[in-house]
Design a protein around this motif. Structure first.
Motif, PDB file in Angstrom:
ATOM      1  N   GLU A   1       1.084  -1.101  -0.273  1.00 22.26           N
ATOM      2  CA  GLU A   1      -0.034  -0.028   0.028  1.00 22.26           C
ATOM      3  C   GLU A   1       0.615   1.107   0.178  1.00 22.26           C
ATOM      4  OE1 GLU A   1       0.574  -2.260   2.266  1.00 22.26           O
ATOM      5  OE2 GLU A   1      -1.679  -2.178   3.602  1.00 22.26           O
ATOM      6  N   GLY A   2       2.383   0.945   0.454  1.00 25.19           N
ATOM      7  CA  GLY A   2       3.090   2.608   0.780  1.00 25.19           C
ATOM      8  C   GLY A   2       3.862   2.157   0.580  1.00 25.19           C
ATOM      9  N   VAL A   3       4.821   3.099   1.820  1.00 25.23           N
ATOM     10  CA  VAL A   3       6.389   2.440   2.434  1.00 25.23           C
ATOM     11  C   VAL A   3       6.283   3.018   3.833  1.00 25.23           C
ATOM     12  CG1 VAL A   3       8.453   3.484   2.668  1.00 25.23           C
ATOM     13  CG2 VAL A   3       6.977   4.191   0.306  1.00 25.23           C
ATOM     14  N   LEU A   4       6.721   1.666   4.671  1.00 26.10           N
ATOM     15  CA  LEU A   4       6.896   1.760   5.747  1.00 26.10           C
ATOM     16  C   LEU A   4       7.943   2.575   6.337  1.00 26.10           C
ATOM     17  CD1 LEU A   4       4.947   0.585   8.689  1.00 26.10           C
ATOM     18  CD2 LEU A   4       6.482  -1.423   8.572  1.00 26.10           C
ATOM     19  N   VAL A   5       7.539   3.436   7.660  1.00 26.09           N
ATOM     20  CA  VAL A   5       9.044   4.532   7.322  1.00 26.09           C
ATOM     21  C   VAL A   5       9.195   3.367   9.011  1.00 26.09           C
ATOM     22  CG1 VAL A   5      10.230   6.593   8.431  1.00 26.09           C
ATOM     23  CG2 VAL A   5       8.827   6.236   6.382  1.00 26.09           C
ATOM     24  N   THR A   6      10.734   3.208   9.719  1.00 29.32           N
ATOM     25  CA  THR A   6      10.811   2.909  10.841  1.00 29.32           C
ATOM     26  C   THR A   6      12.150   3.432  11.107  1.00 29.32           C
ATOM     27  OG1 THR A   6       9.934   0.309  10.788  1.00 29.32           O
ATOM     28  CG2 THR A   6      10.947   0.425  12.650  1.00 29.32           C
ATOM     29  N   GLY A   7      12.488   3.924  12.336  1.00 31.04           N
ATOM     30  CA  GLY A   7      13.863   4.299  12.503  1.00 31.04           C
ATOM     31  C   GLY A   7      13.591   5.649  13.790  1.00 31.04           C
ATOM     32  N   SER A   8      14.429   5.944  14.269  1.00 32.13           N
ATOM     33  CA  SER A   8      14.964   6.235  15.274  1.00 32.13           C
ATOM     34  C   SER A   8      15.280   8.300  15.063  1.00 32.13           C
ATOM     35  CB  SER A   8      15.817   6.233  16.164  1.00 32.13           C
ATOM     36  OG  SER A   8      17.293   5.757  15.160  1.00 32.13           O
TER      37      SER A   8
ATOM     38  N   PHE B   1       3.254   4.788   5.213  1.00 31.42           N
ATOM     39  CA  PHE B   1       3.007   6.362   4.827  1.00 31.42           C
ATOM     40  C   PHE B   1       2.216   5.966   3.424  1.00 31.42           C
ATOM     41  CE2 PHE B   1       5.690   8.508   7.163  1.00 31.42           C
ATOM     42  CZ  PHE B   1       5.245   9.947   7.014  1.00 31.42           C
ATOM     43  N   VAL B   2       0.418   6.014   2.564  1.00 30.83           N
ATOM     44  CA  VAL B   2       0.275   4.918   1.637  1.00 30.83           C
ATOM     45  C   VAL B   2       0.485   6.092   0.740  1.00 30.83           C
ATOM     46  CG1 VAL B   2      -1.966   4.977   1.179  1.00 30.83           C
ATOM     47  CG2 VAL B   2      -1.849   4.500   3.579  1.00 30.83           C
ATOM     48  N   TYR B   3       0.377   5.170  -0.539  1.00 32.31           N
ATOM     49  CA  TYR B   3       0.469   5.947  -1.860  1.00 32.31           C
ATOM     50  C   TYR B   3      -0.723   7.206  -1.836  1.00 32.31           C
ATOM     51  CZ  TYR B   3       4.603   2.465  -2.627  1.00 32.31           C
ATOM     52  OH  TYR B   3       5.598   2.154  -2.506  1.00 32.31           O
ATOM     53  N   ASP B   4      -0.415   8.205  -2.463  1.00 29.59           N
ATOM     54  CA  ASP B   4      -1.824   9.679  -2.402  1.00 29.59           C
ATOM     55  C   ASP B   4      -2.622   8.992  -3.732  1.00 29.59           C
ATOM     56  OD1 ASP B   4       0.690  10.482  -4.584  1.00 29.59           O
ATOM     57  OD2 ASP B   4       0.246  12.410  -3.552  1.00 29.59           O
ATOM     58  N   ASP B   5      -2.110   8.099  -5.129  1.00 26.83           N
ATOM     59  CA  ASP B   5      -2.641   7.852  -6.070  1.00 26.83           C
ATOM     60  C   ASP B   5      -3.844   6.489  -5.827  1.00 26.83           C
ATOM     61  OD1 ASP B   5      -1.024   5.686  -5.799  1.00 26.83           O
ATOM     62  OD2 ASP B   5      -0.157   6.928  -8.019  1.00 26.83           O
ATOM     63  N   GLN B   6      -3.803   5.623  -4.915  1.00 30.30           N
ATOM     64  CA  GLN B   6      -4.034   4.605  -4.626  1.00 30.30           C
ATOM     65  C   GLN B   6      -5.114   4.848  -3.514  1.00 30.30           C
ATOM     66  OE1 GLN B   6      -2.614   1.474  -2.116  1.00 30.30           O
ATOM     67  NE2 GLN B   6      -1.619   0.248  -3.601  1.00 30.30           N
TER      68      GLN B   6
ATOM     69  N   GLU C   1       3.347  11.967  -0.495  1.00 28.89           N
ATOM     70  CA  GLU C   1       2.941  13.134  -1.837  1.00 28.89           C
ATOM     71  C   GLU C   1       3.738  13.283  -2.619  1.00 28.89           C
ATOM     72  OE1 GLU C   1       3.491  16.818   0.773  1.00 28.89           O
ATOM     73  OE2 GLU C   1       2.701  16.400   2.422  1.00 28.89           O
ATOM     74  N   GLY C   2       3.250  12.430  -3.882  1.00 24.13           N
ATOM     75  CA  GLY C   2       3.647  11.656  -4.700  1.00 24.13           C
ATOM     76  C   GLY C   2       4.545  11.062  -4.301  1.00 24.13           C
ATOM     77  N   ASP C   3       6.071  11.168  -4.407  1.00 23.14           N
ATOM     78  CA  ASP C   3       7.034  10.197  -3.855  1.00 23.14           C
ATOM     79  C   ASP C   3       7.703  11.094  -2.924  1.00 23.14           C
ATOM     80  OD1 ASP C   3       6.683   7.824  -6.412  1.00 23.14           O
ATOM     81  OD2 ASP C   3       8.400  10.134  -7.623  1.00 23.14           O
ATOM     82  N   LEU C   4       7.358  11.925  -2.347  1.00 22.88           N
ATOM     83  CA  LEU C   4       8.129  12.645  -1.319  1.00 22.88           C
ATOM     84  C   LEU C   4       6.822  12.175  -0.421  1.00 22.88           C
ATOM     85  CD1 LEU C   4       8.673  16.253  -2.418  1.00 22.88           C
ATOM     86  CD2 LEU C   4       9.620  14.161  -2.537  1.00 22.88           C
ATOM     87  N   LEU C   5       7.734  11.707   0.871  1.00 24.23           N
ATOM     88  CA  LEU C   5       6.830  11.346   1.947  1.00 24.23           C
ATOM     89  C   LEU C   5       7.120  13.177   3.558  1.00 24.23           C
ATOM     90  CD1 LEU C   5       8.086   8.039   3.284  1.00 24.23           C
ATOM     91  CD2 LEU C   5       8.786  10.045   5.152  1.00 24.23           C
TER      92      LEU C   5
END
Ligand code: ZN
Ligand code: ZN
Length: 174
Positions: free
Chosen positions: A51-58, A86-91, A105-109
């Motif tokens: 569905e999108g991009v999973l961000v894991t971080g610190s 973060f879900v793709y905004d065109d889905q 937002e497009g390819d931007l997060l």
């Protein structure tokens, strides 16, 4: 803003990224925050999922604030972890719980809201200079930590007692 284009929207592809960004304004709470413009070290893993991009971080950063009891300046550090999809905004993402969904937002997060939430959640509600900070003297406002033996002898000036008595007598509310 992070660019996720390299991930190519192939589920399973991932990328690690370390970067240092200047802190945005109001990162934290009024009494304890990351000073605006000071460095925030990010250590991120971006992972493409269906569905999108999973961000894991610190993130780690410096904190500055004031003790809630004695108002002394506090310098501290914060280290927070976070994870967000973060879900793709065109889905056509028509879930009932749409409100809590972060969108690309497009390819931007945009990492800022995520960072802000993580930092605010990690901060103590009432920051203290020391766990057992004795605070300020209620009588004169002196810092009790610097003057632990500090006392006021209430009986030393009997005029105060008389004055209080007088105020009570003349106060029409009582
Ligand atoms: Zn204090
Ligand atoms: Zn005092």
């Amino acid at each position: 803003m992070l660019d996720t284009r390299e991930l190519g929207r192939r589920p399973g592809s991932q990328r690690e990224e370390k970067r240092t960004v200047p802190a945005p304004a109001d990162l934290g709470i009024e009494v304890l925050r990351v000073p605006e413009g000071s460095p925030v070290d990010l250590d991120l893993r971006l992972e493409a999922v269906m569905e999108g991009v999973l961000v894991t971080g610190s993130a780690s950063a410096e904190l500055a604030g004031e003790c809630a009891r004695c108002l002394e300046p506090i310098a501290d550090e914060i280290d927070v972890r976070f994870q967000e999809l973060f879900v793709y905004d065109d889905q056509d993402y028509s879930s009932e719980e749409d409100d809590g969904v972060s969108m690309l937002e497009g390819d931007l997060l945009d990492l800022e809201p995520l960072l802000r939430d993580a930092v605010v959640l990690a901060l103590p509600f009432q920051p203290l200079c020391e766990d057992d900070c004795p605070g300020l003297c209620p009588e004169c406002g002196a810092r009790l930590a610097e003057d632990p033996g500090h006392t006021h002898d209430a009986a030393i000036d009997p005029r105060w007692g008389k004055l209080q008595q007088l105020q009570q007598d003349t106060d029409p509310q009582q």
